[in-house]
Scaffold this active site. Structure first.
Site, PDB file in Angstrom:
ATOM      1  N   CYS A  27       0.810  -1.223   0.000  1.00 36.61           N
ATOM      2  CA  CYS A  27       0.000   0.000   0.000  1.00 36.61           C
ATOM      3  C   CYS A  27       0.843   1.272   0.000  1.00 36.61           C
ATOM      4  O   CYS A  27       0.608   2.195  -0.793  1.00 36.61           O
ATOM      5  CB  CYS A  27      -0.970  -0.009   1.175  1.00 36.61           C
ATOM      6  SG  CYS A  27      -0.210   0.062   2.812  1.00 36.61           S
ATOM      7  N   ASN A  53      -6.022   2.191  -4.073  1.00 34.71           N
ATOM      8  CA  ASN A  53      -5.050   1.611  -3.136  1.00 34.71           C
ATOM      9  C   ASN A  53      -4.571   0.263  -3.613  1.00 34.71           C
ATOM     10  O   ASN A  53      -5.195  -0.383  -4.462  1.00 34.71           O
ATOM     11  CB  ASN A  53      -5.687   1.489  -1.757  1.00 34.71           C
ATOM     12  CG  ASN A  53      -6.829   0.487  -1.735  1.00 34.71           C
ATOM     13  OD1 ASN A  53      -6.771  -0.539  -1.051  1.00 34.71           O
ATOM     14  ND2 ASN A  53      -7.923   0.754  -2.474  1.00 34.71           N
ATOM     15  N   HIS A  56      -2.717   0.900   6.715  1.00 33.80           N
ATOM     16  CA  HIS A  56      -3.060   0.915   5.293  1.00 33.80           C
ATOM     17  C   HIS A  56      -3.259   2.355   4.833  1.00 33.80           C
ATOM     18  O   HIS A  56      -3.739   3.203   5.600  1.00 33.80           O
ATOM     19  CB  HIS A  56      -4.330   0.107   5.031  1.00 33.80           C
ATOM     20  CG  HIS A  56      -4.599  -0.126   3.569  1.00 33.80           C
ATOM     21  ND1 HIS A  56      -3.874  -1.015   2.804  1.00 33.80           N
ATOM     22  CD2 HIS A  56      -5.518   0.435   2.735  1.00 33.80           C
ATOM     23  CE1 HIS A  56      -4.332  -1.001   1.566  1.00 33.80           C
ATOM     24  NE2 HIS A  56      -5.329  -0.128   1.494  1.00 33.80           N
TER      25      HIS A  56
END
Length: 317
Positions: free
Chosen positions: A229, A290, A278
């Site tokens: 990420c 993402n 994240h």
């Protein structure tokens, strides 16, 4: 009477060896002997001639990557740089004119050696140290027009503007005092702090992010062959002249908190435990892009049942 004949034969062989192989120890001539300089090498080709081209460019300090025989972006950039320095059409295509000149040049670099971060940087320099400089200037709001590793006019203007704001001699040369100021700036003018990310940059960030949809998830990945990420967000922002910390937690700490995300902001989530784990790029309309562990790079809805309860906040850069 045979002995003199044998002696003469051996002498002839020795002489022939000297005549035929006088320069096998000379690297550039070994390249030249195997290179057909009348061919045309172009982006996308993969063969032994491309590898010989890479080796020669590396000898001359233009190419600094793997000798893989693949005519990719780095090889094309090296060819263009060589062409530009030698009065050739800088099209990145290695044709007869370029190959002929390149392989007739001794394997001694005539190109200015790439400087390290401890050496003064100035207009005309190339390399990673210039990329690092450009990334830092862009992060401070002094736009260099991209992070290409080439110290050109835009980078020069950015350096001078920064030096002026720091009360330094604005000569455009990045010496010890300027490096120190870049590492720990005393102040940045309102012109450069008002908006680090311009509307144009936001559009480019989102476009670059969308272009990577479908890229697989790879733990620790930082390239288009696979991202995690924060590797994804770092890569996209770096393409647009902005350096982000490597991890999601560090990006959370570095950004400026905002009450609600705007396009181009980073949005953060707690997917494991209560801390930041994240990150993605907000693209508007309640969506963010993402690198997810299950689907790779995708567009997700912030209000869905998985992401909404895990949302921590947004940061701008």
């Amino acid at each position: 009477m045979k002995f003199p004949t044998k002696k003469l034969f051996l002498s002839t062989v020795v002489a022939a060896s000297i005549a035929v192989f006088p320069q096998l120890g000379e690297h550039s001539n070994a390249h030249a002997a195997t290179m057909n300089t009348h061919q045309v090498l172009n982006y996308g080709e993969t063969n032994s001639s491309v590898k010989a081209l890479q080796e020669k460019l590396k000898d001359l300090n233009y190419y600094h990557d793997a000798l893989d025989g693949i005519y990719g972006n780095n090889t094309k950039k090296a060819v263009k740089s060589y062409q530009s320095d030698h009065g050739l059409a800088a099209d990145g295509i290695a044709g007869p004119n370029t190959l002929g000149k390149l392989f007739s040049t001794a394997s001694v670099s005539t190109k200015k050696v790439t400087k390290t971060v401890t050496t003064d940087l100035e207009k005309g320099d190339h390399g990673q140290a210039v990329k690092d400089l450009q990334s830092r200037l862009n992060a401070l709001g002094y736009k260099t027009g991209g992070v290409d590793g080439i110290f050109g006019n835009n980078t020069l203007k950015a350096v001078k503007a920064f030096q002026t704001d720091q009360g330094l001699h604005a000569d455009g040369v990045v010496g010890p005092n300027t490096r120190a100021a870049l590492a720990n700036p005393k102040a940045v003018s309102a012109e450069h702090t008002a908006s680090k990310t311009t509307a144009s940059q936001v559009n480019d960030i989102i476009a670059d992010a969308k272009a990577l949809i479908g890229t697989p998830y790879v733990w620790g990945g930082t390239t288009p062959s696979g991202f995690d990420c924060s590797g994804f967000t770092s890569y996209v922002f770096a393409k647009n002249g902005m350096t982000l910390p490597r991890t999601a937690a560090a990006q959370w700490s570095a950004g400026q908190s905002v009450s609600a995300p705007a396009k181009g902001d980073l949005v953060f989530f707690a997917t494991t435990g209560s801390g930041v784990s994240h990150v993605g790029i907000y693209i508007g309309n309640g969506q963010f892009i993402n690198a997810s562990t299950s689907k790779g790079v995708v567009i997700s809805d912030m209000d869905n049942s998985y992401w909404k309860p895990r949302y921590l906040g947004a940061k701008s850069f």
